[in-house]
Design a protein around this motif. Structure first.
Motif, PDB file in Angstrom:
ATOM      1  N   PRO A  70      47.041  53.255  35.621  1.00  0.00           N
ATOM      2  CA  PRO A  70      47.740  51.697  36.545  1.00  0.00           C
ATOM      3  C   PRO A  70      46.690  50.982  36.361  1.00  0.00           C
ATOM      4  N   VAL A  71      46.603  49.690  36.259  1.00  0.00           N
ATOM      5  CA  VAL A  71      45.684  48.225  35.758  1.00  0.00           C
ATOM      6  C   VAL A  71      44.424  48.586  37.035  1.00  0.00           C
ATOM      7  N   GLY A  72      43.477  48.163  36.763  1.00  0.00           N
ATOM      8  CA  GLY A  72      42.223  47.754  38.126  1.00  0.00           C
ATOM      9  C   GLY A  72      41.946  49.055  37.926  1.00  0.00           C
ATOM     10  N   ARG A  73      42.097  50.314  37.758  1.00  0.00           N
ATOM     11  CA  ARG A  73      41.041  51.604  38.803  1.00  0.00           C
ATOM     12  C   ARG A  73      40.086  51.146  38.543  1.00  0.00           C
ATOM     13  N   ASP A  74      39.263  50.236  37.291  1.00  0.00           N
ATOM     14  CA  ASP A  74      37.891  50.653  37.042  1.00  0.00           C
ATOM     15  C   ASP A  74      37.712  49.497  37.696  1.00  0.00           C
ATOM     16  N   VAL A  75      38.134  48.510  38.187  1.00  0.00           N
ATOM     17  CA  VAL A  75      37.254  47.676  38.762  1.00  0.00           C
ATOM     18  C   VAL A  75      36.869  47.780  40.034  1.00  0.00           C
ATOM     19  N   LEU A  76      38.094  48.535  40.833  1.00  0.00           N
ATOM     20  CA  LEU A  76      38.003  48.766  42.361  1.00  0.00           C
ATOM     21  C   LEU A  76      37.093  50.173  41.547  1.00  0.00           C
ATOM     22  N   ALA A  77      37.034  50.730  41.385  1.00  0.00           N
ATOM     23  CA  ALA A  77      36.153  51.978  41.447  1.00  0.00           C
ATOM     24  C   ALA A  77      34.993  50.692  41.246  1.00  0.00           C
ATOM     25  N   GLY A  78      34.546  50.768  40.620  1.00  0.00           N
ATOM     26  CA  GLY A  78      33.382  49.630  40.175  1.00  0.00           C
ATOM     27  C   GLY A  78      32.472  48.801  41.139  1.00  0.00           C
ATOM     28  N   ALA A  79      34.051  48.483  42.633  1.00  0.00           N
ATOM     29  CA  ALA A  79      33.510  47.339  43.482  1.00  0.00           C
ATOM     30  C   ALA A  79      33.317  48.511  45.191  1.00  0.00           C
ATOM     31  N   ALA A  80      33.344  49.899  45.214  1.00  0.00           N
ATOM     32  CA  ALA A  80      33.394  50.694  45.392  1.00  0.00           C
ATOM     33  C   ALA A  80      32.001  51.352  46.082  1.00  0.00           C
ATOM     34  N   GLU A  81      31.548  51.639  44.353  1.00  0.00           N
ATOM     35  CA  GLU A  81      30.190  51.857  44.189  1.00  0.00           C
ATOM     36  C   GLU A  81      29.196  50.735  44.532  1.00  0.00           C
ATOM     37  N   ALA A  82      29.196  48.977  44.441  1.00  0.00           N
ATOM     38  CA  ALA A  82      28.518  47.789  44.651  1.00  0.00           C
ATOM     39  C   ALA A  82      28.544  47.785  46.383  1.00  0.00           C
ATOM     40  N   ALA A  83      29.920  48.739  47.424  1.00  0.00           N
ATOM     41  CA  ALA A  83      29.354  48.612  48.466  1.00  0.00           C
ATOM     42  C   ALA A  83      28.795  50.053  48.751  1.00  0.00           C
ATOM     43  N   ALA A  84      29.059  51.205  48.393  1.00  0.00           N
ATOM     44  CA  ALA A  84      27.970  52.187  48.452  1.00  0.00           C
ATOM     45  C   ALA A  84      26.626  51.267  48.594  1.00  0.00           C
ATOM     46  N   ASN A  85      26.288  51.148  47.358  1.00  0.00           N
ATOM     47  CA  ASN A  85      24.861  50.568  46.881  1.00  0.00           C
ATOM     48  C   ASN A  85      24.835  49.564  48.266  1.00  0.00           C
ATOM     49  N   ALA A  86      25.178  48.405  48.323  1.00  0.00           N
ATOM     50  CA  ALA A  86      24.747  47.388  49.143  1.00  0.00           C
ATOM     51  C   ALA A  86      23.217  47.167  50.506  1.00  0.00           C
TER      52      ALA A  86
END
Length: 756
Positions: free
Chosen positions: A582-598
């Protein structure tokens, strides 16, 4: 992955809609195949009646119809009008407009997490199983059955009609849909929609368009050029709408070429309304609306499941937009008229719903599901004639897959709580589907069915969790049957094309212990088979539905001759597909990490990503031909306990390509076959232009005539715009599958253009 709000477990009730095809405005181009003239006249009459009702409506009444709600959980419902389901739109009694009750329904009247306690329904096999029948009549019978149950349960809009093409073998919703070819998917979806609507209720067609993966489905931007889109996914929708005339079209979550599908003026106005003359309404997918003014002016008519959107865009904001002139009153009137047209054309305004739930002949409906499963099971391998199982087999061991109690079903909005209950139901503890899906088996035991087929044999079961114990049990049996499963669901794509939970190792161990090993696959799509050359027999049973155990047993023992053909290519390796993951898994994982660290309260920019569909219109088997890759099993492939020969090919060209061939059953057993017509021009991959399921007795011959679908023969020319058949020589083959070119010829066609 996009998670769903836990409070909205029903939120998944997202599926598609569409409406009767109106008279199509034909430019100075030849017409493409369209609905009958009487259907256009009926749609015109429905539209006129709808406009007369709109003229009597107040602004508040108009606004009431253009957004839908989840039925509230309340005890203040003395007349039982509110049913926990996908959604509802309140009635307007003074104008004769009834309450609209919506249910998910791709594979049966859904009740995913049992929001309606004790309410069960008949479960069809998965969409891929139905597509594997290559029989529109079977699809129509399934739709009619589902529609009948829906009406008996007091629903009048079904979110059925999934026709999204399979572009990636790992897509979590592949099992719901009808495969990778636009002609097959369009005809099968259209037939199912017509069956649903024969009950005087509305079916949708969905998800418009290019909703081809679940990873990031709420944020991704699907990129493809216009001609390729017209020749693939849009062609499937066009054929489904022509043949099924659905009352509503459901737009998708994703963006298409930069615009959200539910506010995409090219899709909703240019293509759907102007080119195809569609007069029904466009409803959003649940949580798929992003604006008021842009969405309304682009062609969205109804906001569905508004609780899942960021705002109620089609309530007060729409009223304000109309008052300011940003959305013309004429557009609001058209939105309401389209909703009413879809309801009127399908009898919803005139066919009063029962005041209470009606009795249902579940036994007869289970027969429909079983016939579908039996016709859709695909025999992939049968070396040495291991199948059908001999009546002389005295010791049979079944291994794995909970085959002692039932058959697997897919997850998500299409999940049916089937008659007989769920012998195995596993809640999810994580992932995007956790709030609305469970890993569930239907209560149709292959063990019980096989014991009934072989009453003199010793038939035992081991669960397969210990390969050593399974191999030991297999070594002492005449036949070992391994039931291998792969569960897939809406909202999540498969992590791998390999069978989960070390089942490949289990199969290899059993095959080493018993040379007469049969593998029964219950999967949501293609899987890799590293053990294939060590196993003499394999059948793909898909998710086989309400009577899957009985259907599998009948195939194994030859009470039913297998006749299913693959509606989807099975790759030999994940790397063969256009996208191996699947395309975009890395993008979504990075977004989830950014949200968790915000920091608490800080804003995190919404994430989006592009999916470039590099294969264009060369979806599935066309991709394999174009790239010269040899799959494990090609599209259209399927074995039988009989053999079928094709002879005496005749090809007639000119303005229309007509092909005829003799199909002969050369075996000793009656059976069904699916001759397939493929056409190619120049160096383009050949395309499925016709198919026919035929049933023949031993030695019987039938002359089969194909008239090639002209839009498959043509290419889409954006400069016209429209379809163009170039004059000259075309390659023609009548084949057993997409890789078979043993019976071929050349046809000469005259130039032709057709409107878009």
């Amino acid at each position: 992955m996009i998670d769903r709000p836990r409070g909205f477990a029903i939120a998944i009730l997202l599926l598609g809609a569409a409406m009767p095809l109106a008279a199509q405005q034909a430019p100075a181009l030849a017409p493409t195949p369209a609905a009958a003239a009487t259907s256009a006249a009926d749609a015109s009459e429905a539209r006129a009646r709808a406009l007369a009702i709109v003229a009597e409506m107040t602004l508040d009444e108009k606004l009431l119809l253009v957004h839908g709600l989840f039925p509230p959980k309340t005890k203040a419902d003395p007349h039982g009008e509110l049913i926990q389901s996908a959604g509802h739109v309140p009635p307007i009694p003074r104008l004769g407009i009834p309450i609209v009750r919506e249910s998910d329904a791709s594979l049966g009247v859904a009740n995913q997490i049992e929001q309606r306690k004790g309410d069960t329904a008949t479960a069809l096999p998965s969409g891929l199983a139905t597509a594997a029948t290559f029989d529109p009549e079977i699809a129509r019978a399934g739709g009619a059955m589902i529609g009948a149950e829906a009406r008996a349960k007091r629903f009048n809009v079904l979110l059925a009609g999934g026709v999204n093409l399979t572009r990636d073998p790992w897509n979590g919703r592949n099992f719901e849909y009808l495969g990778e070819d636009p002609l097959l998917a369009g005809r099968m979806a259209g037939a199912a929609i017509a069956g649903v609507q024969s009950n005087r209720i509305v079916s949708t067609v969905k998800h418009f368009a290019l909703n081809a993966q679940e990873t990031g489905r709420m944020v991704l931007d699907a990129r493809i050029d216009e001609a390729a889109l017209r020749e693939s996914d849009l062609l499937a929708f066009e054929i489904a709408i022509e043949t099924g005339r659905p009352g509503s079209v459901m737009c998708a979550y994703n963006k298409v070429n930069g615009d959200w599908a539910c506010e995409n003026p090219h899709l909703l106005t240019d293509v759907l309304r102007k080119d195809w003359g569609y007069e029904g309404w466009v409803m959003s997918d649940w949580g798929g609306v992003h604006s008021t003014v842009k969405a309304a002016n682009a062609g969205l008519d109804q906001q569905s499941g508004q609780e899942l959107d960021h705002a109620m865009y089609f309530g007060a904001p729409l009223a304000q937009a109309v008052a300011s002139g940003k959305v013309p009153m004429a557009r609001l009137d058209d939105m309401v008229a389209r909703i009413l047209t879809g309801l009127i054309a399908n009898g919803v305004l005139d066919a009063l719903m029962p005041e209470a739930a009606q009795p249902i002949d579940y036994d007869a409906h289970a027969d429909v599901a079983q016939r579908d499963a039996e016709a859709g099971i695909v025999l992939l391998r049968n070396e040495g004639g291991v199948l059908p199982l001999a009546a002389t087999a005295k010791r049979i061991v079944l291994i794995g897959g909970h085959a002692d109690v039932g058959v697997l079903s897919g997850g998500g909005s299409s999940q049916v709580r089937s008659v007989g209950g769920a012998p195995v139901e596993i809640p999810l503890t994580e992932g995007a589907a956790a709030s609305f899906a469970r890993v569930t088996w239907h209560a149709s035991s292959p063990l019980k069915a096989i014991r009934a087929m072989a009453p003199e044999a010793e038939v035992t079961y081991v669960d397969g969790t210990d390969p050593v114990a399974a191999a030991k049990a297999a070594a002492g049996a005449d036949v070992a049957i391994v039931f291998a499963t792969q569960w897939t669901t809406e909202a999540e794509d498969a992590d791998s094309l390999s069978l989960p939970h070390d089942q490949d190792a289990l199969i290899a161990a059993v095959a080493k212990a018993n040379r007469d090993t049969v593998v029964v696959l219950e999967t949501g799509g293609p899987v890799l088979m590293p053990w294939l050359d060590k196993v003499p027999a394999v059948i793909e049973a898909w998710y086989p539905g309400q009577r899957g155990g009985e259907a599998i047993a009948n195939i194994l023992f030859g009470a039913v001759n297998p006749s299913g053909h693959l509606p989807i290519t099975f790759p030999a390796a994940a790397s063969q597909a256009p996208r191996p993951m699947p395309v975009g898994r890395d993008v979504l994982a990075g977004a989830a990490e950014a949200a968790a660290n915000a920091d608490a309260g800080s804003a995190v920019s919404p994430v989006s990503f592009k999916v470039d569909y590099i294969e264009g219109s060369d979806v599935g088997y066309r991709w394999y031909e174009k790239t010269r890759r040899t799959p494990a099993f090609p599209f259209g492939y399927g074995l039988s306990y009989s053999d079928f020969a094709y002879r005496n090919l005749k090809v007639t060209g000119g303005a229309t390509l007509t092909v005829s061939v003799d199909v002969t059953n050369t075996g000793a057993k009656a059976g069904a076959d699916v001759p397939q017509l493929y056409v190619g021009h120049g160096d383009t991959p050949m395309r499925l232009a016709g198919f026919r399921r035929v049933t023949l007795g031993p030695g019987e011959t039938q002359r089969v005539v194909f008239v090639a679908e002209p839009r498959v023969v043509a290419d889409y020319d954006v400069a016209l715009p429209g379809w163009r058949i170039a004059g000259g020589a075309y390659r023609v083959a009548v084949s057993h599958d997409a890789a078979d070119r043993s019976l071929s010829a050349i046809a000469t066609l005259t130039p032709r253009i057709m409107r878009p």
